[in-house]
Design a protein around this motif. Structure first.
Motif, PDB file in Angstrom:
ATOM      1  N   ILE A  34      38.156 -35.029  79.288  1.00 54.60           N
ATOM      2  CA  ILE A  34      37.186 -36.057  78.908  1.00 54.60           C
ATOM      3  C   ILE A  34      35.826 -35.454  78.613  1.00 54.60           C
ATOM      4  CG2 ILE A  34      35.909 -38.050  79.791  1.00 54.60           C
ATOM      5  CD1 ILE A  34      38.455 -38.956  81.177  1.00 54.60           C
ATOM      6  N   ALA A  35      35.415 -34.464  79.396  1.00 53.04           N
ATOM      7  CA  ALA A  35      34.114 -33.825  79.161  1.00 53.04           C
ATOM      8  C   ALA A  35      34.066 -33.170  77.786  1.00 53.04           C
ATOM      9  CB  ALA A  35      33.827 -32.805  80.258  1.00 53.04           C
ATOM     10  N   ALA A  36      35.158 -32.516  77.402  1.00 55.38           N
ATOM     11  CA  ALA A  36      35.206 -31.875  76.088  1.00 55.38           C
ATOM     12  C   ALA A  36      35.204 -32.921  74.975  1.00 55.38           C
ATOM     13  CB  ALA A  36      36.443 -30.996  75.987  1.00 55.38           C
ATOM     14  N   LEU A  37      35.888 -34.031  75.212  1.00 49.00           N
ATOM     15  CA  LEU A  37      35.946 -35.088  74.210  1.00 49.00           C
ATOM     16  C   LEU A  37      34.571 -35.656  73.904  1.00 49.00           C
ATOM     17  CD1 LEU A  37      37.653 -37.073  72.476  1.00 49.00           C
ATOM     18  CD2 LEU A  37      37.884 -38.488  74.538  1.00 49.00           C
ATOM     19  N   LEU A  38      33.748 -35.780  74.950  1.00 52.79           N
ATOM     20  CA  LEU A  38      32.434 -36.399  74.797  1.00 52.79           C
ATOM     21  C   LEU A  38      31.306 -35.388  74.619  1.00 52.79           C
ATOM     22  CD1 LEU A  38      32.879 -39.154  77.501  1.00 52.79           C
ATOM     23  CD2 LEU A  38      32.635 -39.546  75.060  1.00 52.79           C
ATOM     24  N   ALA A  39      31.652 -34.113  74.583  1.00 54.95           N
ATOM     25  CA  ALA A  39      30.612 -33.074  74.506  1.00 54.95           C
ATOM     26  C   ALA A  39      29.817 -33.151  73.215  1.00 54.95           C
ATOM     27  CB  ALA A  39      31.241 -31.695  74.665  1.00 54.95           C
ATOM     28  N   ASN A  40      30.486 -33.382  72.103  1.00 53.43           N
ATOM     29  CA  ASN A  40      29.821 -33.420  70.801  1.00 53.43           C
ATOM     30  C   ASN A  40      29.996 -34.792  70.166  1.00 53.43           C
ATOM     31  OD1 ASN A  40      29.139 -30.556  70.834  1.00 53.43           O
ATOM     32  ND2 ASN A  40      31.328 -30.200  70.500  1.00 53.43           N
ATOM     33  N   HIS A  41      28.956 -35.247  69.503  1.00 52.45           N
ATOM     34  CA  HIS A  41      29.018 -36.560  68.869  1.00 52.45           C
ATOM     35  C   HIS A  41      27.934 -36.633  67.806  1.00 52.45           C
ATOM     36  CE1 HIS A  41      25.316 -37.875  70.949  1.00 52.45           C
ATOM     37  NE2 HIS A  41      25.765 -37.122  71.937  1.00 52.45           N
ATOM     38  N   SER A  42      28.145 -37.506  66.833  1.00 53.34           N
ATOM     39  CA  SER A  42      27.119 -37.712  65.815  1.00 53.34           C
ATOM     40  C   SER A  42      26.015 -38.596  66.372  1.00 53.34           C
ATOM     41  CB  SER A  42      27.731 -38.365  64.570  1.00 53.34           C
ATOM     42  OG  SER A  42      28.116 -39.692  64.855  1.00 53.34           O
ATOM     43  N   ALA A  43      24.852 -38.548  65.763  1.00 54.57           N
ATOM     44  CA  ALA A  43      23.704 -39.319  66.250  1.00 54.57           C
ATOM     45  C   ALA A  43      23.957 -40.815  66.178  1.00 54.57           C
ATOM     46  CB  ALA A  43      22.465 -38.952  65.448  1.00 54.57           C
ATOM     47  N   GLU A  44      24.853 -41.246  65.274  1.00 48.83           N
ATOM     48  CA  GLU A  44      25.098 -42.676  65.087  1.00 48.83           C
ATOM     49  C   GLU A  44      26.314 -43.175  65.875  1.00 48.83           C
ATOM     50  OE1 GLU A  44      25.119 -40.504  62.520  1.00 48.83           O
ATOM     51  OE2 GLU A  44      23.023 -40.739  61.876  1.00 48.83           O
ATOM     52  N   ALA A  45      26.961 -42.319  66.634  1.00 51.22           N
ATOM     53  CA  ALA A  45      28.187 -42.704  67.327  1.00 51.22           C
ATOM     54  C   ALA A  45      27.911 -43.668  68.484  1.00 51.22           C
ATOM     55  CB  ALA A  45      28.907 -41.469  67.842  1.00 51.22           C
ATOM     56  N   GLN A  46      28.896 -44.524  68.764  1.00 47.65           N
ATOM     57  CA  GLN A  46      28.872 -45.438  69.902  1.00 47.65           C
ATOM     58  C   GLN A  46      30.147 -45.226  70.709  1.00 47.65           C
ATOM     59  OE1 GLN A  46      26.513 -48.121  70.581  1.00 47.65           O
ATOM     60  NE2 GLN A  46      25.184 -47.227  69.013  1.00 47.65           N
TER      61      GLN A  46
END
Length: 316
Positions: free
Chosen positions: A180-192
């Motif tokens: 889960i940590a890896a899944l949420l590590a990177n995201h776009s600025a507009e992601a929810q």
């Protein structure tokens, strides 16, 4: 104070057992062809014998208002509501059900939406995935369960949602596991991100999403948070007109207010439904609910479980 909710006597028109000790129930109005509308993330109160009230997410399609669909996992260590439903409810049964309420509203932006569900937490998330599919919005659904054999609603997910948007993660299948940590590590600025599930899952996602910008992470929990075990302390509530209500260490703010004649509505009385939510004017609250957002905690209060230090001023 929350507004009174319409209570309807709905008829059970279909019941089916799902893996993981889950019962899926369809409910229709005996006379009216259309039920009150709801949005993805909404829940209803189900009124049970002996004054018990339980909240269940609507996992059906919000565009199909001829029926409501709920999924009830039997909790053998729970407070008895789910056991009663599993042992009693059959086609033709009548259940008093409230009009829907939404504390977990889906508000997708321009960027992608990440949906995460653990076990029975799939119920509100499934409705969200359906809504995003219909709106042609980009999303990924990550569904975490112990095993494929114990995964509720799997045929519905695989049949109703685009396969490319769904990721299934089973504890007993190494190839499907996801950190889960890896899944949420990177995201776009507009992601929810939206997530729901059991306490351990909620804690893991909450930790992994701490670096996401404020206002981009949303959650709903079916159980109150665990506390550190510190004994409660007495405090004072001051009402809008200046009247003082003392809250002892042995009682809740809700009980003290009701004893003082303040007509507060309540439902779950364990901090997960928001029915007794009220406005806070000043003071140092000790929030113990699972409803209020970080922003709302500056001016709202859930008296069934939350407490305070010193004097708490409420807009009541």
């Amino acid at each position: 104070m929350a507004s009174p909710r319409i209570i309807m006597k709905l008829t059970v028109t279909a019941v089916r057992k799902e893996p993981g000790d889950v019962l899926v129930i369809d409910l229709k109005h005996p006379r009216k062809p259309v039920l009150p509308p709801f949005e993805a993330g909404s829940h209803v109160d189900v009124h049970l014998p002996e004054g018990k009230v339980r909240q269940y997410s609507l996992c059906g399609d919000p565009t199909e208002l001829s029926r409501y669909t709920i999924a009830v996992k039997r909790e053998n260590d729970g407070r008895g509501g789910s056991a009663w439903i599993h042992e009693t409810i059959a086609v033709g049964s009548t259940l008093p059900v409230s009009a829907p309420r939404n504390h977990f509203a889906l508000t997708p932006g321009e960027g992608p939406t990440l949906l995460l569900a653990g076990g029975i937490g799939i119920t509100p998330v499934l409705a969200m995935a359906r809504a995003l599919t219909r709106q042609a919005k980009p999303f990924e659904l990550h569904y975490f369960t112990r095993s494929r054999a114990l995964t509720p609603l799997l045929p519905v997910i695989e049949g109703d949602l685009p396969g490319g948007n769904v990721r299934l993660h089973f504890d007993d299948e190494t190839a499907t596991r996801q950190d889960i940590a890896a899944l949420l590590a990177n995201h776009s600025a507009e992601a929810q991100a939206y997530y729901c599930g059991p306490p351990g899952f909620m804690a893991a996602v909450g930790r992994a999403a701490e670096h996401w910008p404020e206002g981009t992470v949303h959650f709903e929990t079916f159980q109150p948070p665990e506390f550190d075990g510190a004994p409660p302390e007495p405090f004072i509530i001051e009402l809008r007109a200046g009247r003082v209500v003392e809250v002892s260490a042995e009682t809740t703010a809700l009980a003290a207010l009701r004893a003082a004649g303040v007509p507060l509505l309540a439902s779950c009385e364990n901090g997960v439904c928001g029915t007794c939510e009220c406005a806070m004017l000043a003071g140092q609250p000790i929030h113990r609910d699972s409803v209020l957002s970080k922003d709302a905690r500056g001016h709202r209060f859930i008296p069934c479980v939350s407490r305070a230090t010193g004097v708490l001023k409420l807009d009541l």
